[in-house]
Write a protein that holds these residues in place. Structure first.
Motif, PDB file in Angstrom:
ATOM      1  N   MET A   1      16.933  70.395  -6.160  1.00  0.00           N
ATOM      2  CA  MET A   1      15.616  70.941  -5.835  1.00  0.00           C
ATOM      3  C   MET A   1      14.548  69.859  -5.785  1.00  0.00           C
ATOM      4  O   MET A   1      13.603  69.944  -5.019  1.00  0.00           O
ATOM      5  N   SER A   2      14.714  68.810  -6.619  1.00  0.00           N
ATOM      6  CA  SER A   2      13.706  67.747  -6.621  1.00  0.00           C
ATOM      7  C   SER A   2      13.679  67.028  -5.285  1.00  0.00           C
ATOM      8  O   SER A   2      12.607  66.689  -4.775  1.00  0.00           O
ATOM      9  N   GLU A   3      14.878  66.807  -4.689  1.00  0.00           N
ATOM     10  CA  GLU A   3      14.926  66.165  -3.375  1.00  0.00           C
ATOM     11  C   GLU A   3      14.270  67.046  -2.317  1.00  0.00           C
ATOM     12  O   GLU A   3      13.563  66.558  -1.436  1.00  0.00           O
ATOM     13  N   LEU A   4      14.522  68.359  -2.406  1.00  0.00           N
ATOM     14  CA  LEU A   4      13.932  69.282  -1.426  1.00  0.00           C
ATOM     15  C   LEU A   4      12.412  69.303  -1.536  1.00  0.00           C
ATOM     16  O   LEU A   4      11.707  69.333  -0.526  1.00  0.00           O
ATOM     17  N   LYS A   5      11.900  69.281  -2.756  1.00  0.00           N
ATOM     18  CA  LYS A   5      10.440  69.289  -2.942  1.00  0.00           C
ATOM     19  C   LYS A   5       9.812  68.038  -2.335  1.00  0.00           C
ATOM     20  O   LYS A   5       8.749  68.110  -1.699  1.00  0.00           O
ATOM     21  N   LYS A   6      10.464  66.894  -2.531  1.00  0.00           N
ATOM     22  CA  LYS A   6       9.938  65.650  -1.963  1.00  0.00           C
ATOM     23  C   LYS A   6      10.015  65.678  -0.440  1.00  0.00           C
ATOM     24  O   LYS A   6       9.102  65.200   0.247  1.00  0.00           O
ATOM     25  N   LEU A   7      11.109  66.256   0.084  1.00  0.00           N
ATOM     26  CA  LEU A   7      11.254  66.356   1.536  1.00  0.00           C
ATOM     27  C   LEU A   7      10.197  67.285   2.120  1.00  0.00           C
ATOM     28  O   LEU A   7       9.618  66.998   3.175  1.00  0.00           O
ATOM     29  N   ILE A   8       9.929  68.389   1.430  1.00  0.00           N
ATOM     30  CA  ILE A   8       8.918  69.335   1.903  1.00  0.00           C
ATOM     31  C   ILE A   8       7.540  68.691   1.946  1.00  0.00           C
ATOM     32  O   ILE A   8       6.720  69.000   2.814  1.00  0.00           O
ATOM     33  N   GLY A 184      27.623  60.160  -0.218  1.00  0.00           N
ATOM     34  CA  GLY A 184      26.780  59.239  -0.969  1.00  0.00           C
ATOM     35  C   GLY A 184      27.514  57.953  -1.302  1.00  0.00           C
ATOM     36  O   GLY A 184      26.961  56.853  -1.199  1.00  0.00           O
ATOM     37  N   THR A 185      28.798  58.077  -1.668  1.00  0.00           N
ATOM     38  CA  THR A 185      29.617  56.891  -1.943  1.00  0.00           C
ATOM     39  C   THR A 185      29.788  56.038  -0.693  1.00  0.00           C
ATOM     40  O   THR A 185      29.713  54.805  -0.739  1.00  0.00           O
ATOM     41  N   LEU A 186      30.026  56.714   0.442  1.00  0.00           N
ATOM     42  CA  LEU A 186      30.214  55.989   1.701  1.00  0.00           C
ATOM     43  C   LEU A 186      28.960  55.217   2.084  1.00  0.00           C
ATOM     44  O   LEU A 186      29.035  54.052   2.519  1.00  0.00           O
ATOM     45  N   GLN A 187      27.789  55.817   1.922  1.00  0.00           N
ATOM     46  CA  GLN A 187      26.536  55.145   2.272  1.00  0.00           C
ATOM     47  C   GLN A 187      26.299  53.939   1.375  1.00  0.00           C
ATOM     48  O   GLN A 187      25.785  52.907   1.822  1.00  0.00           O
ATOM     49  N   HIS A 188      26.682  54.044   0.104  1.00  0.00           N
ATOM     50  CA  HIS A 188      26.549  52.903  -0.811  1.00  0.00           C
ATOM     51  C   HIS A 188      27.455  51.753  -0.366  1.00  0.00           C
ATOM     52  O   HIS A 188      27.043  50.586  -0.345  1.00  0.00           O
ATOM     53  N   CYS A 305      18.904  62.000   1.189  1.00  0.00           N
ATOM     54  CA  CYS A 305      17.581  62.145   0.556  1.00  0.00           C
ATOM     55  C   CYS A 305      17.558  61.494  -0.818  1.00  0.00           C
ATOM     56  O   CYS A 305      16.572  60.852  -1.201  1.00  0.00           O
ATOM     57  N   THR A 306      18.634  61.657  -1.562  1.00  0.00           N
ATOM     58  CA  THR A 306      18.701  61.075  -2.911  1.00  0.00           C
ATOM     59  C   THR A 306      18.541  59.565  -2.850  1.00  0.00           C
ATOM     60  O   THR A 306      17.810  58.957  -3.639  1.00  0.00           O
ATOM     61  N   ARG A 307      19.220  58.923  -1.898  1.00  0.00           N
ATOM     62  CA  ARG A 307      19.148  57.458  -1.771  1.00  0.00           C
ATOM     63  C   ARG A 307      17.769  57.017  -1.281  1.00  0.00           C
ATOM     64  O   ARG A 307      17.243  55.994  -1.714  1.00  0.00           O
ATOM     65  N   ILE A 308      17.176  57.794  -0.383  1.00  0.00           N
ATOM     66  CA  ILE A 308      15.856  57.434   0.143  1.00  0.00           C
ATOM     67  C   ILE A 308      14.792  57.589  -0.932  1.00  0.00           C
ATOM     68  O   ILE A 308      13.978  56.687  -1.176  1.00  0.00           O
ATOM     69  N   ILE A 311      14.344  55.075  -3.818  1.00  0.00           N
ATOM     70  CA  ILE A 311      13.463  53.940  -3.548  1.00  0.00           C
ATOM     71  C   ILE A 311      12.007  54.338  -3.740  1.00  0.00           C
ATOM     72  O   ILE A 311      11.216  53.612  -4.351  1.00  0.00           O
ATOM     73  N   LEU A 312      11.636  55.531  -3.238  1.00  0.00           N
ATOM     74  CA  LEU A 312      10.237  55.967  -3.341  1.00  0.00           C
ATOM     75  C   LEU A 312       9.828  56.251  -4.783  1.00  0.00           C
ATOM     76  O   LEU A 312       8.630  56.266  -5.092  1.00  0.00           O
ATOM     77  N   ASP A 313      10.802  56.503  -5.658  1.00  0.00           N
ATOM     78  CA  ASP A 313      10.487  56.765  -7.071  1.00  0.00           C
ATOM     79  C   ASP A 313      10.278  55.478  -7.871  1.00  0.00           C
ATOM     80  O   ASP A 313       9.812  55.540  -9.011  1.00  0.00           O
TER      81      ASP A 313
END
Length: 590
Positions: A1-8, A184-188, A305-308, A311-313
């Motif tokens: 939900m935290s990722e969704l709130k930031k995306l919103i 997420g593992t693949l992107q890392h 979103c988690t990876r993006i 950085i913003l956090d």
């Protein structure tokens, strides 16, 4: 939900577009099953020779189809526009946030990983918004409307044909969850392989000179194989999801045809109703078939979103204070008071440093490699914070923690040993010292840095493109351009970290003369291994293992039987002893 709130929070500025997109998607989700339901009326009115009713149903049928075409266009237009605007805002936010991060934080990430987050992860968001966002809204609406209309036609058929639904959705959600984790593992891993590739290209001269192609290729191929393994796992899970999608699409249809024929033979459903029901089942089966994929895409989007947002956090540099209107010209430009610093808890670089540099003076810092010389420069520039209780650093009488860091750095000109040049023209690289400078001021700065003479010999002169990291120029030419850039900045504090190390003795002497003439009212701090470059300094600080062990001018220090004298004699001996070279660190760079 935290990722969704930031995306919103990024979607909100474009809420009008997304509201229109959502409303039109909901409308089309209702209209399309309704069109099929009207087919029931058209067929039955035609079979019963009700021409007036038939014409009315056909007119209504065509009107809804025309409305659907317009609504589809509106959906595509609004979705494309709001996704483009939202992703532009995310890209801008991420890029500016990375630029505002402290150097100590950026050093924890590889360049390839940061670039992967700014490109690949944002590309995943773009693909989701463009291709799957509306489908996520459309699928449940179409499913709900289709099921409602199917209930009106025959409730027995719907119970039989949708028996696979709960089982399929449950398994799809389980598979999609693990798919998101694997993405997420693949992107890392993709960030790691990008970092290796980038470093290999940038260090190609070193790779070739040391014949490191095979070890680097082995390292790259190892990461590539790990990435391939993750990709195979992801594709296997996607294949299972697709299999479930096919089962959920054609399974109910097969059951419907068999059982519907039985009901029709027993007079429990008419031909128009059965045909309309089969078409409606297609509308119900389509959402059911794409729901597993949509869940997987949603999980994949959340992983990006988690990876993006990770950085913003990250906390930004101290740039929230009001910019000081001016600084105290009478205060010492640089003052260290009981400063201790360490990069890690177990690795202390500086120990209780105390020194003050008066305005307009030239101060040199010397010492063996690892003694903390470059660390002092990083602290002055605010690249790292000293911990509470570890002393204080004052710039023009103002504590470093009270400065707005961009304003602080506007007072400092820095020339490092490995000065970075942008892959642009020489004039642009120098002009970065002062964007508003005229060409005459740029030439004067180049002359002061002893760069004008070699620039004019180039075929394109000041318009010559220097290449990636300035690789079309020699090391000495790059340093002179970097020095010209710092001189053009005309900052009251000038930091020279081995700024003339790549120059020959004659060029170094010319630059020293130019600097001496151009230092009016400017404070200069020099780090140098070549002591001939700093013997005219007003004061020399000698560091060893993070402590100031000697200080004074060149003549005074030579009269002492200390480290400075040993370094100086070692430099001017024709065949220095190996033990002295190793002890003073002259074989390595600081």
């Amino acid at each position: 939900m935290s990722e969704l709130k930031k995306l919103i929070s990024f979607i909100k500025p474009h809420k009008l577009l997304i509201v229109v997109s959502i409303i039109t998607t909901l409308v089309i989700g209702v209209l399309e099953p309704l069109i099929v339901y009207l087919l029931n009326n058209v067929i039955n009115s035609g079979l019963h020779d009700q021409q007036h009713v038939l014409m009315q149903n056909i007119a209504f049928f065509l009107a809804i189809i025309s409305m659907g075409v317009v609504i589809k266009y509106a959906i595509k237009l609004t979705t494309t526009r709001f996704s483009a605007l939202t992703l532009r805002d995310i890209r801008n936010k991420v890029s500016t946030h990375i630029l505002d991060l402290p150097i100590s934080v950026i050093d924890k990430y590889t360049t390839g990983d940061l670039i992967s987050r700014m490109t690949n992860d944002i590309a995943i968001l773009q693909r989701y918004f463009t291709n799957y966002f509306n489908a996520t809204l459309y699928a449940p609406i179409v499913l709900g409307c289709a099921v409602s209309l199917m209930l009106l036609i025959n409730w027995k058929l719907i119970i039989i044909s949708l028996v696979l639904l709960p089982f399929g959705i449950y398994l799809s959600n389980l598979l999609a969850k693990s798919l998101g984790e694997e993405m997420g593992t693949l992107q890392h891993k993709l960030g790691n392989i990008n970092s290796i590739a980038q470093n290999s290209i940038q260090g190609i001269h070193t790779l070739k000179s040391f014949n490191l192609m095979r070890p680097l290729y082995y390292k790259y191929s190892l990461e590539a194989n790990q990435m391939l393994l993750s990709s195979k796992i992801i594709e296997k899970k996607r294949a299972v999801l697709i299999s479930f999608s096919i089962l959920m699409r054609f399974g109910p249809e097969s059951i419907c045809i068999l059982y519907g024929g039985y009901l029709m033979l027993h007079g429990q459903i008419d031909s128009g109703g059965l045909l309309a029901y089969i078409f409606l089942l297609q509308f119900a089966a389509f959402p059911l078939s794409i729901i597993p994929g949509l869940i997987g895409n949603y999980r994949e989007m959340l992983a990006a979103c988690t990876r993006i947002f990770e950085i913003l956090d990250l906390p930004k540099e101290n740039s929230t204070y009001a910019a000081p209107p001016s600084y105290d010209h009478n205060a010492d430009p640089v003052q260290f008071e009981n400063v201790s610093f360490c990069y890690t808890d177990s690795d202390k670089c500086l120990h209780n440093l105390n020194f003050s540099i008066p305005s307009g003076k030239i101060v040199a810092i010397v010492g063996p490699s690892g003694s903390g010389k470059s660390t002092i420069f990083k602290l002055i520039c605010g690249f790292h914070d000293i911990h509470e209780g570890s002393g204080s650093i004052k710039i023009f009488g103002k504590d470093l923690k009270e400065w707005n860091l961009p304003d602080l750095r506007s007072c400092i000109g820095l020339v490092s040993q490995d000065s970075y040049l942008f892959p642009e023209s020489i004039v642009e690289n120098i002009k970065y010292g002062n964007i508003d400078a005229s060409i005459e001021e740029i030439i004067i700065a180049a002359q002061s840095a002893n760069a004008h003479s070699f620039i004019t010999t180039l075929s394109e002169g000041y318009q010559t493109i220097v290449g990636e990291r300035g690789n079309k120029l020699s090391g000495g030419q790059r340093q002179r351009i970097a020095l010209a850039r710092a001189l053009l900045k005309n900052a009251p504090i000038l930091l020279l970290d081995e700024a003339t190390s790549a120059l020959d003795t004659q060029s170094e002497s010319l630059i020293q003369e130019a600097l001496a003439q151009d230092m009016s009212g400017r404070t200069v701090i020099i780090i140098a291994h070549r002591l001939s470059a700093i013997k005219y300094a007003d004061e020399i600080l000698v560091l060893d293992r993070g402590r100031i062990i000697e200080r004074g001018n060149h003549e005074y220090l030579l009269c002492q039987d200390g480290l400075y004298k040993k370094l100086y004699l070692n430099e001017f001996n024709e065949v220095p002893e190996k033990s002295i070279i190793l002890e003073t660190g002259l074989l390595t760079h600081d």
